[in-house]
Scaffold this motif. Structure first.
Motif, PDB file in Angstrom:
ATOM      1  N   ILE A  48       0.875  -1.316   0.004  1.00  0.00           N
ATOM      2  CA  ILE A  48      -0.012  -0.069  -0.107  1.00  0.00           C
ATOM      3  C   ILE A  48       0.737   1.300   0.103  1.00  0.00           C
ATOM      4  O   ILE A  48       0.553   2.035  -0.767  1.00  0.00           O
ATOM      5  CB  ILE A  48      -0.713   0.265   1.300  1.00  0.00           C
ATOM      6  N   PRO A  49       1.924   1.466   0.961  1.00  0.00           N
ATOM      7  CA  PRO A  49       2.425   2.481   0.772  1.00  0.00           C
ATOM      8  C   PRO A  49       3.353   2.660  -0.637  1.00  0.00           C
ATOM      9  O   PRO A  49       3.550   3.893  -1.099  1.00  0.00           O
ATOM     10  CB  PRO A  49       3.694   2.388   1.974  1.00  0.00           C
ATOM     11  N   ILE A  53       3.360   5.802  -2.878  1.00  0.00           N
ATOM     12  CA  ILE A  53       4.637   6.559  -3.320  1.00  0.00           C
ATOM     13  C   ILE A  53       4.724   6.778  -4.743  1.00  0.00           C
ATOM     14  O   ILE A  53       4.975   7.854  -5.284  1.00  0.00           O
ATOM     15  CB  ILE A  53       5.926   5.965  -2.831  1.00  0.00           C
ATOM     16  N   PHE A  54       4.247   5.752  -5.636  1.00  0.00           N
ATOM     17  CA  PHE A  54       4.142   5.685  -7.001  1.00  0.00           C
ATOM     18  C   PHE A  54       3.093   6.864  -7.281  1.00  0.00           C
ATOM     19  O   PHE A  54       3.326   7.662  -8.302  1.00  0.00           O
ATOM     20  CB  PHE A  54       3.507   4.241  -7.520  1.00  0.00           C
ATOM     21  N   PHE A  55       1.882   6.953  -6.668  1.00  0.00           N
ATOM     22  CA  PHE A  55       0.939   8.030  -6.924  1.00  0.00           C
ATOM     23  C   PHE A  55       1.721   9.400  -6.830  1.00  0.00           C
ATOM     24  O   PHE A  55       1.458  10.191  -7.849  1.00  0.00           O
ATOM     25  CB  PHE A  55      -0.184   7.779  -6.067  1.00  0.00           C
ATOM     26  N   ILE A  56       2.329   9.637  -5.615  1.00  0.00           N
ATOM     27  CA  ILE A  56       2.813  10.897  -5.288  1.00  0.00           C
ATOM     28  C   ILE A  56       3.939  11.295  -6.424  1.00  0.00           C
ATOM     29  O   ILE A  56       3.697  12.396  -6.952  1.00  0.00           O
ATOM     30  CB  ILE A  56       3.535  10.784  -4.014  1.00  0.00           C
ATOM     31  N   LEU A  70       2.586  10.733   6.125  1.00  0.00           N
ATOM     32  CA  LEU A  70       2.460  10.090   7.422  1.00  0.00           C
ATOM     33  C   LEU A  70       1.728   8.902   7.396  1.00  0.00           C
ATOM     34  O   LEU A  70       1.911   8.001   8.107  1.00  0.00           O
ATOM     35  CB  LEU A  70       1.544  11.321   8.125  1.00  0.00           C
ATOM     36  N   PHE A  71       0.745   8.963   6.436  1.00  0.00           N
ATOM     37  CA  PHE A  71      -0.174   7.616   6.016  1.00  0.00           C
ATOM     38  C   PHE A  71       0.853   6.537   5.709  1.00  0.00           C
ATOM     39  O   PHE A  71       0.713   5.293   6.095  1.00  0.00           O
ATOM     40  CB  PHE A  71      -0.911   7.923   4.909  1.00  0.00           C
ATOM     41  N   GLY A  72       2.057   6.832   4.914  1.00  0.00           N
ATOM     42  CA  GLY A  72       2.863   5.771   4.393  1.00  0.00           C
ATOM     43  C   GLY A  72       3.494   5.179   5.641  1.00  0.00           C
ATOM     44  O   GLY A  72       3.568   3.781   5.888  1.00  0.00           O
ATOM     45  N   ALA A  73       4.203   6.167   6.338  1.00  0.00           N
ATOM     46  CA  ALA A  73       5.054   5.569   7.657  1.00  0.00           C
ATOM     47  C   ALA A  73       4.247   4.775   8.673  1.00  0.00           C
ATOM     48  O   ALA A  73       4.454   3.747   9.201  1.00  0.00           O
ATOM     49  CB  ALA A  73       5.610   6.856   8.304  1.00  0.00           C
ATOM     50  N   PHE A  74       2.791   5.324   8.986  1.00  0.00           N
ATOM     51  CA  PHE A  74       1.926   4.657   9.677  1.00  0.00           C
ATOM     52  C   PHE A  74       1.686   3.279   9.339  1.00  0.00           C
ATOM     53  O   PHE A  74       1.489   2.363   9.982  1.00  0.00           O
ATOM     54  CB  PHE A  74       0.572   5.437   9.813  1.00  0.00           C
ATOM     55  N   ILE A  75       1.295   3.026   7.799  1.00  0.00           N
ATOM     56  CA  ILE A  75       0.807   1.790   7.361  1.00  0.00           C
ATOM     57  C   ILE A  75       2.122   0.919   7.534  1.00  0.00           C
ATOM     58  O   ILE A  75       2.128   0.044   7.781  1.00  0.00           O
ATOM     59  CB  ILE A  75       0.423   2.083   6.021  1.00  0.00           C
TER      60      ILE A  75
END
Length: 159
Positions: A48-49, A53-56, A70-75
């Protein structure tokens, strides 16, 4: 303070606890169900992260970029706790697990705080004109391709 120093000095030591397999009455099915489920969750939490990252990277000028990070780090941290739970069936790294859980708690709270803080701004954000333009350009290209296909079909029928 002495306990904190000892905690970090023994962070990767597993000598103080037995592996999870020998704690309690695990059947093979129950243990492997636990392990494979945690590994599957960990895998999803890492994919998912990567997608985020690909999307960003594909979408420039993305508003509220820190929220995505933050969502990426959380996941990723949530997934790490599942991975360590699966590993503890063989290597009881409870100190490392505790540290991962503490980091997960901190990042989780930070993510929740930022979302609460930025939610009114997120709600007010209107779709960008660039996105609308991109969608229209995509439709035009699609129509042009269909027109070309029809022209080709007519040309083949006439010939």
């Amino acid at each position: 303070m002495e306990q904190v120093i000892e905690f970090f000095n023994k962070l990767f030591s597993a000598e103080d606890w037995p592996a999870r397999w020998v704690c309690g009455e695990w059947s093979s099915f129950h243990g492997w169900l636990y392990i494979t489920s945690d590994i599957a969750i960990w895998l999803a939490y890492f994919v998912i992260p990567a997608i985020i990252i690909f999307f960003i990277q594909k979408r420039h000028n993305l508003p509220f970029l820190p929220v995505f990070w933050l969502f990426g780090a959380f996941i990723i941290l949530c997934g790490s706790t599942h991975l360590i739970d699966a590993i503890m069936f063989y290597w009881p790294g409870y100190r490392l697990s505790a540290l991962l859980r503490a980091l997960t708690a901190i990042v989780s709270l930070a993510t929740a705080f930022v979302l609460i803080r930025d939610l009114p701004k997120l709600i007010e954000t209107k779709p960008e004109d660039k996105l609308k333009t991109y969608q229209l350009e995509k439709q035009v290209k699609q129509y042009e391709a269909e027109i070309e296909a029809l022209k080709q079909k007519l040309h083949n029928q006439e010939g």
